[in-house]
Design a protein around this motif. Sequence first.
Motif, PDB file in Angstrom:
ATOM      1  N   GLN A  12       0.806  -1.222   0.000  1.00  0.00           N
ATOM      2  CA  GLN A  12       0.000   0.000   0.000  1.00  0.00           C
ATOM      3  C   GLN A  12       0.842   1.277   0.000  1.00  0.00           C
ATOM      4  OE1 GLN A  12      -2.589   1.557   3.330  1.00  0.00           O
ATOM      5  NE2 GLN A  12      -4.053   0.159   2.397  1.00  0.00           N
ATOM      6  N   LEU A  16       0.843   4.171  -2.814  1.00  0.00           N
ATOM      7  CA  LEU A  16       0.579   5.588  -2.532  1.00  0.00           C
ATOM      8  C   LEU A  16       1.670   6.468  -3.129  1.00  0.00           C
ATOM      9  CD1 LEU A  16      -0.597   6.276   1.122  1.00  0.00           C
ATOM     10  CD2 LEU A  16      -1.693   6.948  -1.023  1.00  0.00           C
ATOM     11  N   ARG A  19       1.491   7.081  -6.815  1.00  0.00           N
ATOM     12  CA  ARG A  19       0.482   8.037  -7.261  1.00  0.00           C
ATOM     13  C   ARG A  19       0.972   9.477  -7.135  1.00  0.00           C
ATOM     14  NH1 ARG A  19      -4.025   7.254  -4.134  1.00  0.00           N
ATOM     15  NH2 ARG A  19      -4.641   9.122  -5.235  1.00  0.00           N
ATOM     16  N   ALA A  20       2.051   9.692  -6.368  1.00  0.00           N
ATOM     17  CA  ALA A  20       2.578  11.052  -6.203  1.00  0.00           C
ATOM     18  C   ALA A  20       3.771  11.328  -7.124  1.00  0.00           C
ATOM     19  CB  ALA A  20       2.985  11.273  -4.746  1.00  0.00           C
TER      20      ALA A  20
ATOM     21  N   ARG B  11      -2.300   7.766   8.293  1.00  0.00           N
ATOM     22  CA  ARG B  11      -2.655   6.679   9.216  1.00  0.00           C
ATOM     23  C   ARG B  11      -4.047   6.906   9.814  1.00  0.00           C
ATOM     24  NH1 ARG B  11       2.604   4.460  10.677  1.00  0.00           N
ATOM     25  NH2 ARG B  11       3.685   4.656   8.697  1.00  0.00           N
ATOM     26  N   ILE B  41      -4.420  11.051   3.170  1.00  0.00           N
ATOM     27  CA  ILE B  41      -4.386  10.019   2.126  1.00  0.00           C
ATOM     28  C   ILE B  41      -4.303   8.652   2.793  1.00  0.00           C
ATOM     29  CG2 ILE B  41      -3.258  11.493   0.378  1.00  0.00           C
ATOM     30  CD1 ILE B  41      -0.653  10.059   1.064  1.00  0.00           C
ATOM     31  N   GLY B  42      -4.494   7.589   2.012  1.00  0.00           N
ATOM     32  CA  GLY B  42      -4.427   6.232   2.562  1.00  0.00           C
ATOM     33  C   GLY B  42      -5.426   6.103   3.716  1.00  0.00           C
ATOM     34  N   ASP B  43      -5.013   5.379   4.780  1.00  0.00           N
ATOM     35  CA  ASP B  43      -5.896   5.213   5.935  1.00  0.00           C
ATOM     36  C   ASP B  43      -6.149   6.532   6.670  1.00  0.00           C
ATOM     37  OD1 ASP B  43      -6.220   2.529   5.474  1.00  0.00           O
ATOM     38  OD2 ASP B  43      -4.734   1.880   6.955  1.00  0.00           O
ATOM     39  N   ASP B  80      -7.769  12.758  -0.383  1.00  0.00           N
ATOM     40  CA  ASP B  80      -7.512  12.085  -1.653  1.00  0.00           C
ATOM     41  C   ASP B  80      -8.702  11.212  -2.051  1.00  0.00           C
ATOM     42  OD1 ASP B  80      -6.057  10.846  -3.797  1.00  0.00           O
ATOM     43  OD2 ASP B  80      -5.603   9.183  -2.444  1.00  0.00           O
ATOM     44  N   VAL B  82      -9.073   8.962  -4.430  1.00  0.00           N
ATOM     45  CA  VAL B  82      -8.791   7.549  -4.686  1.00  0.00           C
ATOM     46  C   VAL B  82      -8.761   6.766  -3.368  1.00  0.00           C
ATOM     47  CG1 VAL B  82      -7.096   5.920  -5.601  1.00  0.00           C
ATOM     48  CG2 VAL B  82      -7.561   8.058  -6.821  1.00  0.00           C
ATOM     49  N   SER B  83      -8.147   7.356  -2.337  1.00  0.00           N
ATOM     50  CA  SER B  83      -8.095   6.675  -1.038  1.00  0.00           C
ATOM     51  C   SER B  83      -9.503   6.479  -0.468  1.00  0.00           C
ATOM     52  CB  SER B  83      -7.252   7.489  -0.041  1.00  0.00           C
ATOM     53  OG  SER B  83      -5.932   7.629  -0.503  1.00  0.00           O
ATOM     54  N   ARG B  87     -11.611   2.638   0.012  1.00  0.00           N
ATOM     55  CA  ARG B  87     -12.137   2.243   1.321  1.00  0.00           C
ATOM     56  C   ARG B  87     -13.658   2.293   1.390  1.00  0.00           C
ATOM     57  NH1 ARG B  87      -7.420   3.970   1.177  1.00  0.00           N
ATOM     58  NH2 ARG B  87      -5.787   3.130   2.512  1.00  0.00           N
ATOM     59  N   LEU B 106      -3.025  14.754  -7.206  1.00  0.00           N
ATOM     60  CA  LEU B 106      -2.143  14.583  -6.047  1.00  0.00           C
ATOM     61  C   LEU B 106      -0.723  15.139  -6.264  1.00  0.00           C
ATOM     62  CD1 LEU B 106      -2.707  13.365  -3.264  1.00  0.00           C
ATOM     63  CD2 LEU B 106      -1.832  11.195  -4.112  1.00  0.00           C
TER      64      LEU B 106
END
Lengths: 93, 119, 130
Positions: A12, A16, A19-20, B11, B41-43, B80, B82-83, B87, B106
């Motif tokens: 993951q 990420l 994508r940057a 996070r 972004i992400g979690d 973000d 996409v993130s 989810r 981004l």
Amino acid sequence: MSTLHTVTKPGQVMALCARAVVSGDSVLLIEDAVYELLSPPTGLNALPDSCSVYVMDIDARARGVEVSAPFEVIDYDRFVSLCVDNEKVLSWF
Amino acid sequence: MSHSVCVISSRAPYSGQSAREALDMALVSASYDIETSLLLIGDGVYQLLKGQETGQIPRKNLAAMLQVLPLYGIDTIHVDQVSLGERGISSDVLQEGVTVLAEGELPLFIQQHSRVFNF
Amino acid sequence: MKFALAVYGAPANSQAPQSALHFARALVAQGHEIVRLFFYQDGVNTATAIAQPPQDESNLSEEWQQFVQAHNLDAVVCIAAALRRGIVDQAESDRYELPGHNLRKGYELSGLGQLLDGALMADRFITFGA
């Protein structure tokens, strides 16, 4: 203006980072991110073609991961040079 | 040269201290009168879910803390798209004051800041 | 060139302090300047004086301290992150009436503003995360 992206984990985190990244950036895999070379390289495949990917020598060796072209194995001296050559360094972990 | 700062928080809010300590960084930067963005972004996008009630766990409510950002001059939180999509989160379950960055936006968004702090 | 380094991982559960030390040594060897070293998040554990890894493992905390002192580096440990994780100097130990203190010599406890300041004054800012 180019960026060096350091990546510390596969999966993951690598995805990420990818994508940057833009054309002309460089990516350096350190620590567990070297495992990205073993797994189906979804994150690495998402990188632009013009992007150079480097792998930290001691981290790949420590984990028994073999590195072959087009990936370039580097040491810490080269890591420093890459930081100088790019205007910015972004760390993904 | 006038600086601008982007704090990237990736996070979930209560798994460790990362989300809280990223927010602290954004608050410190903004309090130095530096133009500051917070990017989730992400979690990190889980930090924005409405209805967080942390009374039963020994942690401060991060969603409530994010709401103080405008007082520091950070008027919007960037998130973000996409993130969110990965989810299964639609933007109507997020709290107010959020700007969604579409796929492809981004890199440019991050690059327009002179310093980036990743968490 | 001026570099600022941030370390966010602890010796016992990440490779961050080790990677950062390799990097810092290469920087100094090439004649670059480290204008600030900042330990934040779990990275503050690098500055503890009382961790004792087994003898067949390297003591990263000790190696970092030797490096910091040998090069007279400006090494800052985030005070809020450190207090939360039980890393204190004599002054904080007295203030909170704690049974002891464990911050290694050569490090200073200070605020997060020092991380921002370091990153702004350096030409390059590198984070070793976990």
